[in-house]
Design an enzyme around this catalytic site. Structure first.
Site, PDB file in Angstrom:
ATOM      1  N   GLU A 123       0.841  -1.207   0.000  1.00 44.54           N
ATOM      2  CA  GLU A 123       0.000   0.000   0.000  1.00 44.54           C
ATOM      3  C   GLU A 123       0.868   1.246   0.000  1.00 44.54           C
ATOM      4  OE1 GLU A 123      -3.391  -0.236   0.195  1.00 44.54           O
ATOM      5  OE2 GLU A 123      -3.410  -2.404   0.465  1.00 44.54           O
ATOM      6  N   TYR A 154       5.362  -3.736  -8.421  1.00 37.47           N
ATOM      7  CA  TYR A 154       4.154  -4.291  -9.040  1.00 37.47           C
ATOM      8  C   TYR A 154       4.462  -4.962 -10.368  1.00 37.47           C
ATOM      9  CZ  TYR A 154       0.974  -2.052  -5.727  1.00 37.47           C
ATOM     10  OH  TYR A 154       0.285  -1.697  -4.601  1.00 37.47           O
ATOM     11  N   VAL A 184      -9.089   5.977 -17.066  1.00 35.83           N
ATOM     12  CA  VAL A 184     -10.031   5.088 -16.383  1.00 35.83           C
ATOM     13  C   VAL A 184      -9.990   5.476 -14.918  1.00 35.83           C
ATOM     14  CG1 VAL A 184     -10.642   2.699 -15.895  1.00 35.83           C
ATOM     15  CG2 VAL A 184      -9.476   3.260 -18.035  1.00 35.83           C
ATOM     16  N   SER A 186     -12.152   5.487 -11.193  1.00 36.55           N
ATOM     17  CA  SER A 186     -13.305   5.068 -10.389  1.00 36.55           C
ATOM     18  C   SER A 186     -13.514   6.001  -9.212  1.00 36.55           C
ATOM     19  CB  SER A 186     -13.101   3.643  -9.892  1.00 36.55           C
ATOM     20  OG  SER A 186     -13.056   2.780 -10.998  1.00 36.55           O
ATOM     21  N   ASN A 187     -12.438   6.250  -8.470  1.00 39.00           N
ATOM     22  CA  ASN A 187     -12.553   7.120  -7.293  1.00 39.00           C
ATOM     23  C   ASN A 187     -11.979   8.499  -7.592  1.00 39.00           C
ATOM     24  OD1 ASN A 187     -13.616   5.094  -5.492  1.00 39.00           O
ATOM     25  ND2 ASN A 187     -11.594   4.157  -5.651  1.00 39.00           N
ATOM     26  N   ARG A 194      -3.890  14.359  -9.409  1.00 37.84           N
ATOM     27  CA  ARG A 194      -4.214  13.822 -10.726  1.00 37.84           C
ATOM     28  C   ARG A 194      -5.510  14.418 -11.273  1.00 37.84           C
ATOM     29  NH1 ARG A 194      -5.894   7.516  -9.388  1.00 37.84           N
ATOM     30  NH2 ARG A 194      -7.663   7.959  -8.029  1.00 37.84           N
ATOM     31  N   TYR A 233      -2.571   6.903 -22.411  1.00 34.31           N
ATOM     32  CA  TYR A 233      -3.376   6.462 -21.264  1.00 34.31           C
ATOM     33  C   TYR A 233      -2.854   7.173 -20.029  1.00 34.31           C
ATOM     34  CZ  TYR A 233      -4.789   3.297 -17.467  1.00 34.31           C
ATOM     35  OH  TYR A 233      -5.280   2.767 -16.308  1.00 34.31           O
ATOM     36  N   ASN A 238      -2.843   7.259  -7.503  1.00 34.92           N
ATOM     37  CA  ASN A 238      -3.666   7.998  -6.542  1.00 34.92           C
ATOM     38  C   ASN A 238      -2.813   8.567  -5.411  1.00 34.92           C
ATOM     39  OD1 ASN A 238      -3.076   5.861  -4.893  1.00 34.92           O
ATOM     40  ND2 ASN A 238      -5.146   4.997  -4.906  1.00 34.92           N
ATOM     41  N   GLU A 247       0.186  -1.316 -11.304  1.00 31.75           N
ATOM     42  CA  GLU A 247      -0.186  -1.984 -12.550  1.00 31.75           C
ATOM     43  C   GLU A 247      -0.769  -1.014 -13.579  1.00 31.75           C
ATOM     44  OE1 GLU A 247      -1.621  -2.663  -9.603  1.00 31.75           O
ATOM     45  OE2 GLU A 247      -3.592  -1.783  -9.934  1.00 31.75           O
TER      46      GLU A 247
END
Ligand SMILES: *[C@@H]1O[C@H](CO)[C@@H](O)[C@H](O)[C@H]1NC(C)=O
Ligand SMILES: *[C@@H]1O[C@H](CO)[C@@H](O)[C@H](O)[C@H]1NC(C)=O
Ligand SMILES: *[C@@H]1O[C@H](CO)[C@@H](O)[C@H](O)[C@H]1NC(C)=O
Length: 358
Positions: A123, A154, A184, A186-187, A194, A233, A238, A247
């Site tokens: 983490e 990773y 992409v 999500s949160n 970012r 991309y 985060n 990844e």
């Protein structure tokens, strides 16, 4: 005749340039890839690595000689039975279960002489909880940092072996580009770095959004093919943390065949693990506007764009996704571990000076 000589000279000149570039690529020192490896493990005895509890509670099979069978790491005895405590060389504790109180350190047990306790986490610092309680307990760290005792990134790049069967398409840019930049997400958190970069970038060039935040979720199966449609991309992490390269780079960008625009770890962190012209770091540009203009021009210039895929002729991506492989690496590096080491202040080490909480 004259024309022939001229064109030969030109050809040689071009060829020379190309070879030099290949040399440049080869010359890059990707230090963490040189594993202090197996062969040098001279002690002819097994190293016993005791995993105190499985990360996230998901067990894996340890049948057979796992480290040898799966990863060709010899003399590595990977166990989870606490009855091995007295003979274990290294006892590994995954952080999450400790900080959440689901597992406890066996502080009541006397530590056999020479035994090392290892702290393991993948983490970023802000998700590790309060580590002040772990002062003066651990001898080793197992994490993504290059300066960890056992570094478990990773992903990583391995040199392609000569004559290794490689698919032509794998080393070239996918030809089905329909979007300039994709993200992409999500949160989405407004205050993250970012998100701010995204907002500025979107004002200059189109950014196609996927993920829960934009209500365009992608199934795991659709992820890489979708990314392959994008020239670039946004592999935005985060967390702005030393060596925290996930990844998003190794799998999504490199695997999807889009050039990664990276933000998170420093430019020098990325340079240490990824070849030149395999990524574009936001910090390489004075302004986001300059970055946006650059991306636009690059996508219009097929020759220059394709250069961002040339590294694939020399390197292949290896993802590290199995905890067993990470644990077997304790054995590969066992003989080069410091004789004596104690993390007097684990919290301070983890939240290193150049890792910022976002
Ligand atoms: C070393 O460990 C392997 C794998 O667990 C095991 O098969 C082997 O018998 C052990 N050898 C010794 C000498 O303990
Ligand atoms: C685009 O091409 C790549 C291979 O070059 C392929 O893997 C991918 O599935 C294609 N994407 C779509 C959406 O067709
Ligand atoms: C490991 O840490 C413990 C606790 O601080 C210490 O007593 C022990 O000497 C250390 N062992 C090694 C091999 O560094």
């Amino acid at each position: 005749m004259k024309r022939f000589v001229l064109s030969s000279v030109l050809l040689l000149f071009l060829l020379g340039g190309w070879l030099r570039e290949i040399q440049d690529l080869k010359a890059v020192t990707l230090s963490p890839f040189c594993h202090k490896n197996d062969i040098r493990q001279s002690a002819h005895r097994n190293v016993t690595v005791l995993l105190w509890h499985w990360p996230f509670g998901f067990p894996n099979s340890l049948d057979g000689d796992v480290c040898w069978d799966l990863y060709h790491i010899p003399r590595c005895h990977l166990v989870v039975q606490h009855s091995f405590y007295n003979t274990a060389d290294v006892v590994v504790f995954h952080n999450r279960e400790l900080v959440r109180g689901h597992q406890k350190l066996p502080l009541h047990l006397p530590r056999p002489p020479g035994q090392r306790w290892a702290w393991m986490s993948l983490e970023s610092p802000e998700h590790n909880g309060n580590l002040q309680q772990y002062a003066n307990i651990f001898n080793l760290t197992i994490t993504f940092r290059r300066d960890a005792d056992i570094s478990i990134p990773y992903g990583e790049l391995l040199p392609r072996r000569d004559g290794e069967d490689e698919q032509g398409s794998e080393v070239a840019a996918p030809q089905n580009k329909t979007a300039l930049v994709c993200w992409v997400i999500s949160n989405y958190r407004k205050r993250q770095k970012r998100s701010q970069v995204y907002k500025q970038l979107r004002a200059i060039i189109p950014v196609k959004l996927y993920g829960h935040w934009s209500r365009r979720p992608l199934s795991p199966k659709a992820l890489l093919p979708t990314i392959s449609n994008c020239y670039f991309y946004l592999a935005f992490e985060n967390s702005v943390t030393k060596d925290y390269i996930t990844e998003k780079l190794w799998r999504n960008s490199y695997g999807g065949g889009a050039v990664p625009i990276v933000l998170g770890a420093s430019l020098s962190d990325y340079k240490a693990v990824a070849p030149p012209r395999s990524f574009i770091h936001v910090d390489e540009f004075a302004t986001i506007k300059a970055l946006g203009e650059h991306l636009k021009h690059l996508a219009e210039d097929k020759k220059r764009y394709d250069e961002y895929f040339r590294w694939k002729q020399l390197w292949r991506v290896k993802l590290l996704a199995d905890w067993r492989e990470r644990l077997c690496r304790v054995c590969s590096q066992y003989n080069t571990l410091p004789q004596y080491k104690v993390y007097a202040d684990l919290e301070a080490w983890v939240s290193a000076p150049n890792s910022k909480w976002v």
